[in-house]
Design a protein around this motif. Structure first.
Motif: not given
Length: 198
Positions: A131, A134-135, A161, A164
């Motif tokens: 995450e 990704r950001e 990835s 989740k």
């Protein structure tokens, strides 16, 4: 008398002009010397050991780049993150985008290390690193939309990835991983099944 005065004024003007040119050439030679020292330190790798200067984001980015070629140890990672944070505060958009991209690459690498459960890794930590990567890639693309390497890595990240929902992702609050918006103790975030830019 007038000719003598005009000659005296002309001589003084020439002396002032020569002094200004000497100061300008000295400043240029000093800048060249500093740039040469920086290039030599970069070439032999000693730049990575220099202390970070908060007022020089380009130096911080160069340090982070050199550190990225060293083994990922906790001390190296912490120093690299500090250098990238300084580079991300640069006024130059291109430098900020490169720093965000480098941070994304670091988190991407850390997610691969954290995801190795056989070596003591944690799936939850790997998803948190994904995450963060990704950001970082999205931030780089906001600053520089034509950065195709960030687009490629973002697409690759979505394809590689971990899911989740596996292993009860974010079921507990351990204070280490990223926490999306939660209500009544359950995560309110759906998996991104799309590919490409979100």
């Amino acid at each position: 008398m007038m000719r003598r005065y005009a000659r005296w004024i002309g001589t003084k003007l020439l002396l002032v002009l020569a002094a200004l040119l000497l100061v300008a050439s000295t400043a240029s030679v000093w800048k060249w010397h500093l740039a040469r020292q920086h290039n030599l330190a970069y070439a032999d790798g000693s730049l990575a050991g220099q202390s970070l200067r908060p007022d020089d984001p380009e130096h911080a980015y160069a340090v982070a780049y050199l550190l990225s070629h060293q083994p990922l140890e906790s001390k190296t990672i912490a120093r690299m993150l500090r250098a990238l944070a300084l580079a991300e505060a640069a006024p130059d958009h291109a430098l900020r985008a490169r720093a965000k991209f480098a941070a994304g690459n670091l988190y991407f690498d850390l997610s691969a290390i954290s995801g190795n459960i056989a070596a003591g890794g944690s799936h939850q930590q790997a998803v948190a690193q994904v995450e963060l990567a990704r950001e970082s890639y999205k931030s780089a693309l906001r600053l520089q939309p034509d950065m195709y390497a960030a687009r490629f890595n973002l697409e690759l990240l979505d394809r590689l990835s971990p899911e989740k929902r596996t292993q009860a992702w974010l079921a507990g609050t351990d204070g280490v991983t990223l926490q999306p918006f939660k209500r009544n103790g359950s995560a309110m975030m759906r998996d991104n099944t799309r590919r490409g830019l979100p």
